[in-house]
Design a protein around this motif. Structure first.
Motif, PDB file in Angstrom:
ATOM      1  N   ILE A 196       0.679  -1.417   0.086  1.00 54.97           N
ATOM      2  CA  ILE A 196       0.083  -0.042  -0.065  1.00 54.97           C
ATOM      3  C   ILE A 196       0.903   1.117   0.012  1.00 54.97           C
ATOM      4  O   ILE A 196       2.131   1.329   0.655  1.00 54.97           O
ATOM      5  CB  ILE A 196      -0.892  -0.145   1.172  1.00 54.97           C
ATOM      6  CG1 ILE A 196      -2.241   1.167   1.333  1.00 54.97           C
ATOM      7  CG2 ILE A 196      -0.055   0.029   2.699  1.00 54.97           C
ATOM      8  CD1 ILE A 196      -3.006   1.196   2.378  1.00 54.97           C
ATOM      9  N   SER A 197       0.444   2.365  -0.636  1.00 57.18           N
ATOM     10  CA  SER A 197       1.292   3.316  -0.903  1.00 57.18           C
ATOM     11  C   SER A 197       1.224   4.130   0.485  1.00 57.18           C
ATOM     12  O   SER A 197       0.435   3.906   1.405  1.00 57.18           O
ATOM     13  CB  SER A 197       0.689   4.472  -2.072  1.00 57.18           C
ATOM     14  OG  SER A 197      -0.448   4.770  -1.775  1.00 57.18           O
ATOM     15  N   GLY A 198       2.319   5.148   0.655  1.00 60.14           N
ATOM     16  CA  GLY A 198       2.264   6.026   1.831  1.00 60.14           C
ATOM     17  C   GLY A 198       3.498   5.475   2.611  1.00 60.14           C
ATOM     18  O   GLY A 198       4.132   4.611   2.509  1.00 60.14           O
ATOM     19  N   ASN A 199       3.452   6.522   3.888  1.00 62.01           N
ATOM     20  CA  ASN A 199       4.357   6.226   4.971  1.00 62.01           C
ATOM     21  C   ASN A 199       3.831   5.648   6.114  1.00 62.01           C
ATOM     22  O   ASN A 199       3.039   6.444   6.710  1.00 62.01           O
ATOM     23  CB  ASN A 199       5.265   7.353   5.002  1.00 62.01           C
ATOM     24  CG  ASN A 199       6.399   7.224   6.196  1.00 62.01           C
ATOM     25  OD1 ASN A 199       6.936   6.303   6.375  1.00 62.01           O
ATOM     26  ND2 ASN A 199       6.612   8.177   7.026  1.00 62.01           N
TER      27      ASN A 199
ATOM     28  N   THR B  84       1.644   3.240   6.643  1.00 67.54           N
ATOM     29  CA  THR B  84       0.269   3.118   6.489  1.00 67.54           C
ATOM     30  C   THR B  84      -0.124   1.808   6.567  1.00 67.54           C
ATOM     31  O   THR B  84      -1.124   1.394   6.343  1.00 67.54           O
ATOM     32  CB  THR B  84      -0.164   3.656   4.940  1.00 67.54           C
ATOM     33  OG1 THR B  84       0.733   3.193   4.115  1.00 67.54           O
ATOM     34  CG2 THR B  84      -0.230   5.318   4.865  1.00 67.54           C
ATOM     35  N   ASP B  85       0.851   1.154   7.226  1.00 68.97           N
ATOM     36  CA  ASP B  85       0.748  -0.476   7.396  1.00 68.97           C
ATOM     37  C   ASP B  85      -0.507  -0.740   8.252  1.00 68.97           C
ATOM     38  O   ASP B  85      -0.721  -0.266   9.326  1.00 68.97           O
ATOM     39  CB  ASP B  85       1.931  -0.851   8.168  1.00 68.97           C
ATOM     40  CG  ASP B  85       3.036  -0.377   7.615  1.00 68.97           C
ATOM     41  OD1 ASP B  85       3.532  -1.207   6.481  1.00 68.97           O
ATOM     42  OD2 ASP B  85       3.537   0.846   7.873  1.00 68.97           O
ATOM     43  N   HIS B  86      -1.228  -1.699   7.811  1.00 72.42           N
ATOM     44  CA  HIS B  86      -2.543  -1.995   8.814  1.00 72.42           C
ATOM     45  C   HIS B  86      -2.916  -3.658   8.189  1.00 72.42           C
ATOM     46  O   HIS B  86      -2.560  -3.976   7.080  1.00 72.42           O
ATOM     47  CB  HIS B  86      -3.649  -1.081   8.618  1.00 72.42           C
ATOM     48  CG  HIS B  86      -4.241  -1.236   7.211  1.00 72.42           C
ATOM     49  ND1 HIS B  86      -3.914  -0.238   6.179  1.00 72.42           N
ATOM     50  CD2 HIS B  86      -5.260  -1.611   6.731  1.00 72.42           C
ATOM     51  CE1 HIS B  86      -4.152  -0.642   5.136  1.00 72.42           C
ATOM     52  NE2 HIS B  86      -5.346  -1.153   5.252  1.00 72.42           N
TER      53      HIS B  86
ATOM     54  N   ARG C  54      -1.467  -5.494   4.918  1.00 75.21           N
ATOM     55  CA  ARG C  54      -0.921  -4.227   3.806  1.00 75.21           C
ATOM     56  C   ARG C  54       0.207  -3.574   4.452  1.00 75.21           C
ATOM     57  O   ARG C  54       0.083  -3.013   5.640  1.00 75.21           O
ATOM     58  CB  ARG C  54      -2.169  -3.292   3.556  1.00 75.21           C
ATOM     59  CG  ARG C  54      -3.307  -3.925   2.733  1.00 75.21           C
ATOM     60  CD  ARG C  54      -4.374  -2.872   2.353  1.00 75.21           C
ATOM     61  NE  ARG C  54      -5.205  -3.520   1.583  1.00 75.21           N
ATOM     62  CZ  ARG C  54      -6.471  -3.767   1.970  1.00 75.21           C
ATOM     63  NH1 ARG C  54      -6.807  -3.460   3.010  1.00 75.21           N
ATOM     64  NH2 ARG C  54      -7.510  -4.228   1.171  1.00 75.21           N
TER      65      ARG C  54
ATOM     66  N   SER D 192       3.177  -0.706   3.728  1.00 74.31           N
ATOM     67  CA  SER D 192       3.730   0.496   3.225  1.00 74.31           C
ATOM     68  C   SER D 192       4.807   0.260   2.430  1.00 74.31           C
ATOM     69  O   SER D 192       5.688  -0.606   2.352  1.00 74.31           O
ATOM     70  CB  SER D 192       3.811   1.627   4.205  1.00 74.31           C
ATOM     71  OG  SER D 192       4.924   1.379   5.211  1.00 74.31           O
TER      72      SER D 192
ATOM     73  N   GLU E 241       1.684  -6.222  12.306  1.00 72.34           N
ATOM     74  CA  GLU E 241       0.514  -6.397  11.587  1.00 72.34           C
ATOM     75  C   GLU E 241       0.226  -7.709  11.300  1.00 72.34           C
ATOM     76  O   GLU E 241      -1.217  -8.024  11.617  1.00 72.34           O
ATOM     77  CB  GLU E 241       0.832  -5.771  10.267  1.00 72.34           C
ATOM     78  CG  GLU E 241       1.132  -4.134  10.240  1.00 72.34           C
ATOM     79  CD  GLU E 241       0.026  -3.393  10.895  1.00 72.34           C
ATOM     80  OE1 GLU E 241      -0.971  -3.664  11.140  1.00 72.34           O
ATOM     81  OE2 GLU E 241       0.570  -2.258  11.571  1.00 72.34           O
TER      82      GLU E 241
END
Length: 227
Positions: A64-67, A69-71, A80, A82, A100
């Motif tokens: 998943i994109s972003g910094n 943003t793991d979950h 997901r 990051s 996670e």
């Protein structure tokens, strides 16, 4: 003219703590993202191996994109990760990925605090949306029961944050135990992952403090208006 000094003495300090906690987790993650693990497993590889070890073959690992943003998404059974974790072989990435996966294991084992948190999410979403408008409307109309309903709804946000703490702490404990027991990381590397997860835990504590501070502020404001 009304001056909200309750915001100044209650909410502002909590927000400052939250900002400090966010800087701590960003700093720890950035620092240990530069420390490569000796075994060279990426975050995605660590996640897949941990899930398979726990028989969770149906749980997918996606990017998943972003910094940060793991979950873990329990609705779709997907972990997901990051951009800074998925293909990164650092000790920070291993810690975040394992954390996670800890949520996925919690979900599979029906970990009680997680069950409670998931069950109150719909009501919490309603509370976060309607609480403030109801309190303001109750103050304008000088109608106490409407204010009380708004306060009750807002308190659910604080309850959600409170229940989140054991969920997140347990996921981190599971992560560190797995990283050590399955020898994904060496002892020194494990300390780096632990620092990242400890810093992340501070953000959840800070979120609870902000919610409690906001709730106390609203209670005091509404009490003063009624007087």
């Amino acid at each position: 003219m009304f001056f909200d000094y309750y915001y100044l003495i209650l909410v502002v300090p909590a927000l400052l703590i939250a900002a400090w906690a966010q800087m701590k987790v960003s700093g720890a993650f950035n620092r240990y993202s530069r420390v490569k693990s000796s075994r060279g497993y990426t975050g995605a590889q660590v996640a897949r191996m941990i899930l398979d070890e726990n028989g969770l073959y149906n749980v997918r690992v996606e990017r998943i994109s972003g910094n940060l943003t793991d979950h873990y998404d329990p609705r779709t059974n997907v972990v997901r990760l990051s951009d800074g974790v998925f293909n990164n072989s650092s000790v920070a990435a291993a810690g975040v990925a394992a954390h996670e996966c800890g949520h996925a294991v919690q979900h599979a084992h029906k970990y009680f605090p997680l069950v409670i948190r998931n069950s109150i999410i719909p009501v919490t979403n309603i509370g976060s949306t309607l609480s403030i408008p109801l309190i303001i409307l109750g103050m304008i109309l000088s109608y106490g029961p409407l204010i009380d309903i708004g306060l009750l709804l807002f308190s659910l946000v604080a309850v959600f944050q409170l229940v989140t703490l054991p969920v997140e702490f347990n996921a981190s404990r599971r992560a560190l135990a797995t990283l050590e027991g399955s020898h994904f990381l060496e002892e020194e590397e494990l300390r780096g992952s632990k620092k990242v997860l400890q810093a992340a835990a501070l953000t959840y504590v800070a979120a609870l403090l902000v919610s409690i501070a906001q709730l106390l502020r609203l209670v005091m404001i509404s009490g003063r208006r009624r007087d």
